[in-house]
Design a protein around this motif. Sequence first.
Motif, PDB file in Angstrom:
ATOM      1  N   THR A 129      71.341  56.712 -42.559  1.00  0.00           N
ATOM      2  CA  THR A 129      69.902  56.454 -42.660  1.00  0.00           C
ATOM      3  C   THR A 129      69.544  56.245 -44.137  1.00  0.00           C
ATOM      4  N   LYS A 130      68.291  55.909 -44.382  1.00  0.00           N
ATOM      5  CA  LYS A 130      67.820  55.732 -45.760  1.00  0.00           C
ATOM      6  C   LYS A 130      67.975  57.019 -46.563  1.00  0.00           C
ATOM      7  N   ASP A 131      67.935  58.171 -45.851  1.00  0.00           N
ATOM      8  CA  ASP A 131      68.075  59.480 -46.496  1.00  0.00           C
ATOM      9  C   ASP A 131      69.528  59.944 -46.572  1.00  0.00           C
ATOM     10  N   ASN A 132      70.478  59.035 -46.327  1.00  0.00           N
ATOM     11  CA  ASN A 132      71.910  59.323 -46.357  1.00  0.00           C
ATOM     12  C   ASN A 132      72.351  60.334 -45.290  1.00  0.00           C
ATOM     13  N   VAL A 133      71.706  60.308 -44.144  1.00  0.00           N
ATOM     14  CA  VAL A 133      72.086  61.164 -43.020  1.00  0.00           C
ATOM     15  C   VAL A 133      72.930  60.331 -42.063  1.00  0.00           C
ATOM     16  N   LYS A 134      74.095  60.875 -41.692  1.00  0.00           N
ATOM     17  CA  LYS A 134      74.984  60.155 -40.785  1.00  0.00           C
ATOM     18  C   LYS A 134      74.464  60.291 -39.348  1.00  0.00           C
ATOM     19  N   LYS A 135      74.310  59.157 -38.665  1.00  0.00           N
ATOM     20  CA  LYS A 135      73.854  59.114 -37.280  1.00  0.00           C
ATOM     21  C   LYS A 135      74.883  58.374 -36.441  1.00  0.00           C
ATOM     22  N   THR A 136      74.923  58.687 -35.158  1.00  0.00           N
ATOM     23  CA  THR A 136      75.846  58.043 -34.227  1.00  0.00           C
ATOM     24  C   THR A 136      75.070  57.522 -33.035  1.00  0.00           C
ATOM     25  N   TYR A 137      75.432  56.351 -32.566  1.00  0.00           N
ATOM     26  CA  TYR A 137      74.876  55.811 -31.336  1.00  0.00           C
ATOM     27  C   TYR A 137      75.988  55.112 -30.571  1.00  0.00           C
ATOM     28  N   ILE A 138      75.703  54.737 -29.339  1.00  0.00           N
ATOM     29  CA  ILE A 138      76.669  54.064 -28.484  1.00  0.00           C
ATOM     30  C   ILE A 138      76.227  52.626 -28.296  1.00  0.00           C
ATOM     31  N   THR A 139      77.152  51.673 -28.437  1.00  0.00           N
ATOM     32  CA  THR A 139      76.865  50.290 -28.076  1.00  0.00           C
ATOM     33  C   THR A 139      77.438  50.050 -26.683  1.00  0.00           C
ATOM     34  N   ILE A 140      76.832  49.129 -25.945  1.00  0.00           N
ATOM     35  CA  ILE A 140      77.172  48.909 -24.544  1.00  0.00           C
ATOM     36  C   ILE A 140      78.221  47.819 -24.387  1.00  0.00           C
ATOM     37  N   ASP A 141      79.203  48.091 -23.531  1.00  0.00           N
ATOM     38  CA  ASP A 141      80.093  47.052 -23.035  1.00  0.00           C
ATOM     39  C   ASP A 141      79.660  46.669 -21.621  1.00  0.00           C
ATOM     40  N   SER A 142      79.332  47.677 -20.799  1.00  0.00           N
ATOM     41  CA  SER A 142      78.828  47.402 -19.452  1.00  0.00           C
ATOM     42  C   SER A 142      78.060  48.613 -18.922  1.00  0.00           C
ATOM     43  N   ILE A 143      77.182  48.343 -17.967  1.00  0.00           N
ATOM     44  CA  ILE A 143      76.393  49.387 -17.304  1.00  0.00           C
ATOM     45  C   ILE A 143      76.433  49.121 -15.810  1.00  0.00           C
ATOM     46  N   ARG A 144      76.528  50.189 -15.057  1.00  0.00           N
ATOM     47  CA  ARG A 144      76.460  50.095 -13.603  1.00  0.00           C
ATOM     48  C   ARG A 144      75.466  51.130 -13.114  1.00  0.00           C
ATOM     49  N   GLU A 145      74.501  50.699 -12.307  1.00  0.00           N
ATOM     50  CA  GLU A 145      73.527  51.630 -11.743  1.00  0.00           C
ATOM     51  C   GLU A 145      74.203  52.419 -10.625  1.00  0.00           C
ATOM     52  N   MET A 146      73.998  53.724 -10.632  1.00  0.00           N
ATOM     53  CA  MET A 146      74.646  54.607  -9.665  1.00  0.00           C
ATOM     54  C   MET A 146      73.700  54.895  -8.499  1.00  0.00           C
ATOM     55  N   LYS A 147      74.284  55.390  -7.398  1.00  0.00           N
ATOM     56  CA  LYS A 147      73.491  55.844  -6.259  1.00  0.00           C
ATOM     57  C   LYS A 147      72.793  57.139  -6.664  1.00  0.00           C
ATOM     58  N   PRO A 148      71.734  57.517  -5.919  1.00  0.00           N
ATOM     59  CA  PRO A 148      71.079  58.795  -6.244  1.00  0.00           C
ATOM     60  C   PRO A 148      72.077  59.953  -6.209  1.00  0.00           C
ATOM     61  N   LYS A 149      71.898  60.910  -7.101  1.00  0.00           N
ATOM     62  CA  LYS A 149      72.824  62.033  -7.234  1.00  0.00           C
ATOM     63  C   LYS A 149      73.108  62.743  -5.924  1.00  0.00           C
ATOM     64  N   GLU A 150      72.078  62.978  -5.141  1.00  0.00           N
ATOM     65  CA  GLU A 150      72.276  63.771  -3.930  1.00  0.00           C
ATOM     66  C   GLU A 150      73.083  63.039  -2.866  1.00  0.00           C
ATOM     67  N   LYS A 151      73.341  61.745  -3.030  1.00  0.00           N
ATOM     68  CA  LYS A 151      74.055  60.974  -2.021  1.00  0.00           C
ATOM     69  C   LYS A 151      75.432  60.499  -2.494  1.00  0.00           C
ATOM     70  N   ILE A 152      75.873  60.942  -3.650  1.00  0.00           N
ATOM     71  CA  ILE A 152      77.140  60.439  -4.182  1.00  0.00           C
ATOM     72  C   ILE A 152      78.122  61.581  -4.409  1.00  0.00           C
ATOM     73  N   GLU A 153      79.369  61.311  -4.161  1.00  0.00           N
ATOM     74  CA  GLU A 153      80.417  62.240  -4.527  1.00  0.00           C
ATOM     75  C   GLU A 153      80.944  61.793  -5.877  1.00  0.00           C
ATOM     76  N   ILE A 154      81.444  62.722  -6.653  1.00  0.00           N
ATOM     77  CA  ILE A 154      81.861  62.380  -8.006  1.00  0.00           C
ATOM     78  C   ILE A 154      82.984  61.359  -8.026  1.00  0.00           C
TER      79      ILE A 154
END
Length: 130
Positions: free
Chosen positions: A88-113
Amino acid sequence: MNSLDFNGVSLIGNVASISDIKTLPSGKKYKYFDICQNSKYKDKNGEEVENTSFFTVRMFEDQILKYDSMIRKGNWIHLIGRLRNYLTKDNVKKTYITIDSIREMKPKEKIEIFDYDWLNDDSWEDDYGI
């Protein structure tokens, strides 16, 4: 490239917050969003503790066009990407993720891991660059 020099991230979580579209000094447009994940573990006293982690993701113009419809607060997504660091401008190291791909998942209560039904759909090959 050394075989140990691999930078890859795979996250499954809920979209927590979404920024507006911003513009870099170069004119390139981007936006951020956060994914949250909840995990549980037992502490040294044997009591269950719940921990929430937030991960910042950055999308650029072409990715905004491709994935923006999936990026809605509360949606459960599977993201594959890479870690990036910056100062950053204040010399603070930050991390973020860039995307290669995204997949929308089913609702949590209806999916097995380990739900592999999506592998029967040929569209995943485009999403994962295969």
